[in-house]
Design a protein around this motif. Structure first.
Motif, short mmCIF file in Angstrom:
data_model
loop_
_atom_site.label_atom_id
_atom_site.label_comp_id
_atom_site.label_asym_id
_atom_site.label_seq_id
_atom_site.Cartn_x
_atom_site.Cartn_y
_atom_site.Cartn_z
N GLY A 110 68.63 9.46 -64.10
CA GLY A 110 68.54 10.89 -63.84
C GLY A 110 68.50 11.27 -62.39
N VAL A 111 68.51 10.28 -61.47
CA VAL A 111 68.52 10.60 -60.04
C VAL A 111 69.74 11.46 -59.72
CG1 VAL A 111 68.78 9.60 -57.73
CG2 VAL A 111 67.24 8.53 -59.39
N GLN A 112 69.53 12.50 -58.90
CA GLN A 112 70.61 13.44 -58.61
C GLN A 112 71.34 13.16 -57.31
OE1 GLN A 112 69.31 17.51 -58.98
NE2 GLN A 112 68.49 17.20 -61.03
N ARG A 113 70.64 12.52 -56.34
CA ARG A 113 71.28 12.23 -55.05
C ARG A 113 70.93 10.81 -54.63
NH1 ARG A 113 68.39 17.03 -53.35
NH2 ARG A 113 69.69 18.90 -53.33
N LEU A 114 71.93 10.12 -54.07
CA LEU A 114 71.71 8.82 -53.46
C LEU A 114 72.26 8.88 -52.05
CD1 LEU A 114 70.95 5.80 -53.48
CD2 LEU A 114 73.21 5.33 -54.45
N VAL A 115 71.39 8.67 -51.05
CA VAL A 115 71.80 8.65 -49.65
C VAL A 115 71.88 7.19 -49.20
CG1 VAL A 115 71.22 9.35 -47.31
CG2 VAL A 115 70.68 10.88 -49.23
N LEU A 116 73.04 6.78 -48.73
CA LEU A 116 73.23 5.45 -48.16
C LEU A 116 72.95 5.55 -46.67
CD1 LEU A 116 76.58 4.52 -50.00
CD2 LEU A 116 74.21 4.26 -50.82
N PHE A 117 71.77 5.12 -46.26
CA PHE A 117 71.27 5.32 -44.90
C PHE A 117 71.55 4.06 -44.09
CE2 PHE A 117 67.64 5.76 -41.84
CZ PHE A 117 67.97 7.01 -41.33
N ASN A 118 72.67 4.05 -43.40
CA ASN A 118 73.23 2.83 -42.82
C ASN A 118 73.04 2.79 -41.31
OD1 ASN A 118 74.99 0.58 -42.28
ND2 ASN A 118 76.65 2.02 -41.90
N ALA A 119 72.61 1.62 -40.80
CA ALA A 119 72.43 1.45 -39.36
C ALA A 119 73.41 0.46 -38.75
CB ALA A 119 71.00 0.99 -39.06
N HIS A 120 74.39 -0.02 -39.51
CA HIS A 120 75.36 -1.00 -39.00
C HIS A 120 76.74 -0.35 -38.90
CE1 HIS A 120 77.98 -4.31 -38.46
NE2 HIS A 120 78.22 -4.56 -39.73
N PHE A 147 75.40 7.44 -41.26
CA PHE A 147 75.21 6.44 -40.22
C PHE A 147 74.07 6.89 -39.31
CE2 PHE A 147 76.76 4.62 -36.01
CZ PHE A 147 76.25 3.35 -36.27
N LEU A 148 73.14 6.01 -39.06
CA LEU A 148 71.92 6.33 -38.32
C LEU A 148 72.17 7.11 -37.04
CD1 LEU A 148 68.83 5.86 -37.88
CD2 LEU A 148 69.45 3.74 -36.71
N TRP A 149 73.19 6.70 -36.25
CA TRP A 149 73.41 7.27 -34.93
C TRP A 149 74.38 8.45 -34.94
CZ3 TRP A 149 70.52 5.35 -30.94
CH2 TRP A 149 69.92 4.11 -31.12
N SER A 150 74.97 8.76 -36.06
CA SER A 150 76.04 9.76 -36.10
C SER A 150 75.49 11.18 -36.12
CB SER A 150 76.91 9.53 -37.33
OG SER A 150 77.98 10.45 -37.38
N GLY A 151 75.99 12.01 -35.21
CA GLY A 151 75.62 13.42 -35.19
C GLY A 151 74.28 13.73 -34.57
N VAL A 152 73.60 12.73 -34.02
CA VAL A 152 72.26 12.94 -33.47
C VAL A 152 72.36 13.72 -32.16
CG1 VAL A 152 70.16 11.83 -32.62
CG2 VAL A 152 71.39 10.87 -34.57
N GLU A 153 71.68 14.85 -32.11
CA GLU A 153 71.75 15.72 -30.95
C GLU A 153 71.02 15.10 -29.76
OE1 GLU A 153 70.47 16.47 -33.86
OE2 GLU A 153 71.65 18.09 -34.77
N GLY A 154 71.59 15.29 -28.58
CA GLY A 154 70.90 14.93 -27.35
C GLY A 154 71.11 13.52 -26.85
N LEU A 155 71.91 12.71 -27.53
CA LEU A 155 72.12 11.34 -27.04
C LEU A 155 72.83 11.34 -25.69
CD1 LEU A 155 73.15 9.35 -30.24
CD2 LEU A 155 70.89 9.58 -29.18
N ALA A 156 73.71 12.32 -25.48
CA ALA A 156 74.43 12.39 -24.21
C ALA A 156 73.50 12.69 -23.04
CB ALA A 156 75.53 13.44 -24.28
N ASP A 157 72.33 13.25 -23.33
CA ASP A 157 71.35 13.51 -22.28
C ASP A 157 70.60 12.25 -21.87
OD1 ASP A 157 72.02 16.20 -22.50
OD2 ASP A 157 70.40 16.60 -23.93
#
Length: 280
Positions: A110-120, A147-157
């Motif tokens: 019955g789970v409605q969402r599965l997030v694949l939280f990937n760091a590789h 992907f762990l690093w994707s879309g994270v705000e402020g990395l360019a700073d």
């Protein structure tokens, strides 16, 4: 938050049944890898990041939210690193099958969402394929490959343009984050390796790159003698602390927004056609 109560594997079967049947029930599955990360970082680097950042994210969410995590999948798809001792890699077909089998069983509960939280980074595309296949097999389950690093705000700073573009593996960002999260696992070496030399044959031609819009299927030993692709020499605990904060804030906000919504739509959430008979 009691971390054990957010571990799906720490629930009893009646608790798991109740959790999976809650409206919006969401399960996060962290993915790492078992691969070389230069002479200074452990083989478990990606798993340490996926596991640790996820725990920090969950600890900052309302404990009443219907979200739980699975144990980390610590061995992944890493053929690009197999010429370095210590690396263990499973096949693409095995990872696809693993996601499909586990995801199908969660959907049946019955789970409605599965997030694949990937760091590789080397299995981003593969987990996107796995997510699509699972979604087709289980129309009631929303599947979100991240992907762990994707879309994270402020990395360019925090990182130089050179390191943002070419620091692909065990460079400044990963070494700094490990110095913050598990300093006892970090060795003393700080290599600078694997970065293209401007004007040389190592530099991709115009419009092409190691990754990005027009990437190359590189193997690590094509580029690096140490296993590092980037600059680890400028790594610091202070930078690691700031990177950790950006990552945690980003994913807490993303999960809060997801849990407050009915997105993404699945067949179980779409309006049902009218059952009334047409008038003659």
């Amino acid at each position: 938050m009691d971390q054990l109560r957010k571990r799906f594997d720490q629930l009893t079967w009646p608790e798991a049944s109740k959790a999976a049947s809650r409206p919006g029930a969401t399960v996060i599955w962290p993915f790492g890898a078992f691969e070389q990360h230069g002479p200074q970082l452990p083989l478990s680097t990606d798993a340490v990041f996926a596991d640790g950042i996820l725990d920090l994210v969950l600890s900052g969410l309302d404990p009443a939210l219907p979200i739980w995590r699975l144990p980390c999948q610590a061995i992944g798809f890493s053929p690009e690193h197999q010429n370095f001792p210590g690396t263990l890699s499973i096949s693409a077909s095995l990872l696809l099958e693993l996601v499909e089998q586990v995801g199908s069983q969660l959907a049946a509960m019955g789970v409605q969402r599965l997030v694949l939280f990937n760091a590789h980074g080397g299995q981003i595309g593969l987990l996107q394929v796995a997510a699509r296949q699972l979604r087709a097999r289980c129309p009631s389950l929303a599947v979100l490959p991240c992907f762990l690093w994707s879309g994270v705000e402020g990395l360019a700073d925090l990182l130089s343009d050179q390191e943002l573009l070419h620091g692909l593996h065990a460079g400044q960002a990963e070494t700094s984050l490990m110095l913050k999260m598990a300093p006892e696992l970090v060795g003393s070496a700080r290599p600078v390796d694997g970065r293209p030399i401007p004007g040389s044959d190592q530099e991709p031609p115009e419009g092409w790159s190691l990754e990005g819009a027009a990437p190359c299927a590189w193997l690590t030993d094509d580029l690096s003698a140490t296993g590092v692709i980037g600059d680890a020499s400028q790594a610091s605990v202070d930078l690691g602390n700031r990177l950790e904060g950006r990552l945690v804030n980003h994913w807490q906000a993303r999960f809060q927004a997801l849990l407050a919504s009915h997105w993404p739509p699945t067949q179980s959430l779409l309006p049902k056609p009218s059952q009334s008979s047409p008038r003659s």
